[in-house]
Design a protein around this motif. Structure first.
Motif, PDB file in Angstrom:
ATOM      1  N   PRO A   1       0.791  -1.239   0.000  1.00 53.29           N
ATOM      2  CA  PRO A   1       0.000   0.000   0.000  1.00 53.29           C
ATOM      3  C   PRO A   1       0.825   1.292   0.000  1.00 53.29           C
ATOM      4  N   LEU A   2       2.142   1.181  -0.035  1.00 51.78           N
ATOM      5  CA  LEU A   2       2.959   2.393  -0.032  1.00 51.78           C
ATOM      6  C   LEU A   2       2.784   3.172  -1.326  1.00 51.78           C
ATOM      7  N   ILE A   3       2.820   2.456  -2.436  1.00 54.60           N
ATOM      8  CA  ILE A   3       2.619   3.068  -3.748  1.00 54.60           C
ATOM      9  C   ILE A   3       1.548   2.257  -4.456  1.00 54.60           C
ATOM     10  N   ASP A   4       0.338   2.809  -4.525  1.00 56.36           N
ATOM     11  CA  ASP A   4      -0.792   2.075  -5.090  1.00 56.36           C
ATOM     12  C   ASP A   4      -0.833   2.174  -6.608  1.00 56.36           C
ATOM     13  N   ASP A   5      -1.540   1.238  -7.218  1.00 62.46           N
ATOM     14  CA  ASP A   5      -1.805   1.291  -8.651  1.00 62.46           C
ATOM     15  C   ASP A   5      -2.530   2.601  -8.957  1.00 62.46           C
ATOM     16  N   GLY A   6      -2.046   3.358  -9.944  1.00 67.36           N
ATOM     17  CA  GLY A   6      -2.644   4.636 -10.288  1.00 67.36           C
ATOM     18  C   GLY A   6      -1.987   5.834  -9.631  1.00 67.36           C
ATOM     19  N   SER A   7      -1.048   5.580  -8.707  1.00 62.74           N
ATOM     20  CA  SER A   7      -0.318   6.681  -8.078  1.00 62.74           C
ATOM     21  C   SER A   7       0.701   7.263  -9.056  1.00 62.74           C
ATOM     22  N   LYS A   8       1.219   8.421  -8.689  1.00 62.68           N
ATOM     23  CA  LYS A   8       2.345   9.006  -9.396  1.00 62.68           C
ATOM     24  C   LYS A   8       3.526   9.076  -8.437  1.00 62.68           C
ATOM     25  N   ILE A   9       4.711   8.808  -8.954  1.00 61.46           N
ATOM     26  CA  ILE A   9       5.909   8.932  -8.135  1.00 61.46           C
ATOM     27  C   ILE A   9       6.829   9.984  -8.742  1.00 61.46           C
ATOM     28  N   LEU A  10       7.421  10.781  -7.862  1.00 56.71           N
ATOM     29  CA  LEU A  10       8.421  11.757  -8.293  1.00 56.71           C
ATOM     30  C   LEU A  10       9.781  11.106  -8.145  1.00 56.71           C
ATOM     31  N   VAL A  11      10.526  11.028  -9.234  1.00 57.21           N
ATOM     32  CA  VAL A  11      11.823  10.365  -9.240  1.00 57.21           C
ATOM     33  C   VAL A  11      12.918  11.370  -9.569  1.00 57.21           C
ATOM     34  N   LYS A  12      13.979  11.330  -8.784  1.00 56.12           N
ATOM     35  CA  LYS A  12      15.179  12.112  -9.086  1.00 56.12           C
ATOM     36  C   LYS A  12      16.180  11.196  -9.777  1.00 56.12           C
ATOM     37  N   LYS A  13      16.536  11.549 -10.996  1.00 57.26           N
ATOM     38  CA  LYS A  13      17.479  10.722 -11.746  1.00 57.26           C
ATOM     39  C   LYS A  13      18.852  10.741 -11.082  1.00 57.26           C
ATOM     40  N   GLN A  14      19.338   9.566 -10.725  1.00 59.35           N
ATOM     41  CA  GLN A  14      20.673   9.425 -10.144  1.00 59.35           C
ATOM     42  C   GLN A  14      21.094   7.974 -10.258  1.00 59.35           C
ATOM     43  N   PRO A  15      22.406   7.705 -10.348  1.00 56.76           N
ATOM     44  CA  PRO A  15      22.879   6.354 -10.638  1.00 56.76           C
ATOM     45  C   PRO A  15      23.012   5.431  -9.432  1.00 56.76           C
ATOM     46  N   SER A  16      22.737   5.934  -8.228  1.00 60.78           N
ATOM     47  CA  SER A  16      22.875   5.078  -7.047  1.00 60.78           C
ATOM     48  C   SER A  16      21.928   5.545  -5.956  1.00 60.78           C
ATOM     49  N   VAL A  17      21.589   4.625  -5.038  1.00 56.32           N
ATOM     50  CA  VAL A  17      20.778   4.943  -3.861  1.00 56.32           C
ATOM     51  C   VAL A  17      21.375   4.195  -2.683  1.00 56.32           C
ATOM     52  N   ASP A  18      20.980   4.577  -1.469  1.00 53.65           N
ATOM     53  CA  ASP A  18      21.426   3.880  -0.273  1.00 53.65           C
ATOM     54  C   ASP A  18      20.597   2.615  -0.062  1.00 53.65           C
ATOM     55  N   SER A  19      21.172   1.654   0.632  1.00 54.15           N
ATOM     56  CA  SER A  19      20.444   0.426   0.947  1.00 54.15           C
ATOM     57  C   SER A  19      19.191   0.761   1.751  1.00 54.15           C
ATOM     58  N   GLY A  20      18.062   0.186   1.336  1.00 53.78           N
ATOM     59  CA  GLY A  20      16.796   0.423   2.012  1.00 53.78           C
ATOM     60  C   GLY A  20      15.940   1.488   1.355  1.00 53.78           C
ATOM     61  N   GLN A  21      16.496   2.221   0.387  1.00 55.87           N
ATOM     62  CA  GLN A  21      15.723   3.246  -0.293  1.00 55.87           C
ATOM     63  C   GLN A  21      14.937   2.652  -1.463  1.00 55.87           C
ATOM     64  N   ILE A  22      13.878   3.353  -1.864  1.00 59.10           N
ATOM     65  CA  ILE A  22      13.050   2.910  -2.983  1.00 59.10           C
ATOM     66  C   ILE A  22      13.522   3.620  -4.242  1.00 59.10           C
ATOM     67  N   ALA A  23      13.693   2.841  -5.292  1.00 59.29           N
ATOM     68  CA  ALA A  23      14.293   3.390  -6.501  1.00 59.29           C
ATOM     69  C   ALA A  23      13.598   2.877  -7.756  1.00 59.29           C
ATOM     70  N   ALA A  24      13.784   3.630  -8.835  1.00 61.94           N
ATOM     71  CA  ALA A  24      13.457   3.135 -10.171  1.00 61.94           C
ATOM     72  C   ALA A  24      14.683   2.362 -10.645  1.00 61.94           C
ATOM     73  N   VAL A  25      14.463   1.121 -11.039  1.00 58.13           N
ATOM     74  CA  VAL A  25      15.566   0.207 -11.327  1.00 58.13           C
ATOM     75  C   VAL A  25      15.366  -0.428 -12.700  1.00 58.13           C
ATOM     76  N   LEU A  26      16.461  -0.577 -13.432  1.00 62.71           N
ATOM     77  CA  LEU A  26      16.440  -1.252 -14.725  1.00 62.71           C
ATOM     78  C   LEU A  26      17.122  -2.608 -14.579  1.00 62.71           C
ATOM     79  N   VAL A  27      16.429  -3.670 -15.008  1.00 66.72           N
ATOM     80  CA  VAL A  27      16.968  -5.027 -14.924  1.00 66.72           C
ATOM     81  C   VAL A  27      17.214  -5.546 -16.336  1.00 66.72           C
ATOM     82  N   ASP A  28      18.415  -6.019 -16.576  1.00 68.27           N
ATOM     83  CA  ASP A  28      18.784  -6.601 -17.874  1.00 68.27           C
ATOM     84  C   ASP A  28      18.584  -5.627 -19.033  1.00 68.27           C
ATOM     85  N   ASP A  29      18.719  -4.326 -18.747  1.00 65.86           N
ATOM     86  CA  ASP A  29      18.626  -3.290 -19.783  1.00 65.86           C
ATOM     87  C   ASP A  29      17.275  -3.231 -20.487  1.00 65.86           C
TER      88      ASP A  29
END
Length: 208
Positions: free
Chosen positions: A129-157
């Protein structure tokens, strides 16, 4: 009423010519004509801001997010129109379809970093329930995050997802908030399959 129609109406209500508005916004009269007549619908955010400033209204009014009669002025400092994308992949140029579907006024503490911020429409319930279907997220583009943070992630390109990122010895784990979805674990050389695209800074949920 469309964005272009609102621009035209406000301009005409204030007896401002197309030439004057176009010159003030550093665009051609022909481009303004295309804006006002919905020939160009994806108007760049910087042009929305220039048009709104010259017409003495808020960008939100131009976009149709507030009623003119009940308009509450937006803060005039550190508020920028940032694009909204319909998928993470589109927002980060992972796929060809990278045209914004909307713009949102966004408070950004460091104006010089405004171009790093984008909004993404969320589809699916893996982070509910943290981020529901239909929500919008504000993302700051950056190449790394700290452990435990929520991120936009690319898997296998090719697969872009939103997950909580956990780092352990030679291991990267991608966790969903919804317990129905098991963690994805990448060990040793497989950690190179995971690329951080950006940090999730804010969640905007619909009340409907």
């Amino acid at each position: 009423m469309t964005v272009g129609e609102r621009i035209k109406k406000i301009r005409q209500d204030n007896a401002i010519s197309q030439t004057d508005l176009a010159n003030a916004c550093k665009i051609s009269k022909q481009t303004l004509y295309k804006y006002e007549n919905n020939i160009i619908t994806n108007i760049p955010s910087d042009k929305i801001e220039l048009i709104a400033d010259y017409l003495s209204v808020s960008p939100a009014l131009i976009m149709g997010w507030e009623d003119k009669e009940q308009a509450v002025p937006l803060p005039q400092t550190n508020v920028f129109m940032r694009p909204v994308y319909d998928s993470i992949s589109a927002g980060f140029g992972v796929i060809a379809q990278d045209v914004p579907v909307d713009y949102m006024p966004t408070y950004i503490t460091c104006p010089s970093e405004q171009d790093k911020y984008i909004w993404i429409n969320v589809h699916g319930d893996s982070m509910s329930p943290l981020i529901d279907d239909g929500s919008k997220i504000l993302v700051k583009k950056q190449p790394s995050v700290d452990s435990g943070q929520i991120a936009a992630v690319l898997v296998d390109d090719e697969e872009a997802v939103v997950k909580k990122v956990l780092y352990n010895d030679n291991t990267v784990e991608l966790h969903s908030v919804n317990p129905y979805y098991p963690p994805r674990v990448f060990k040793n050389n497989d950690v190179t399959r995971v690329q951080i695209l950006g940090l999730v800074k804010e969640v905007s949920k619909s009340l409907q």
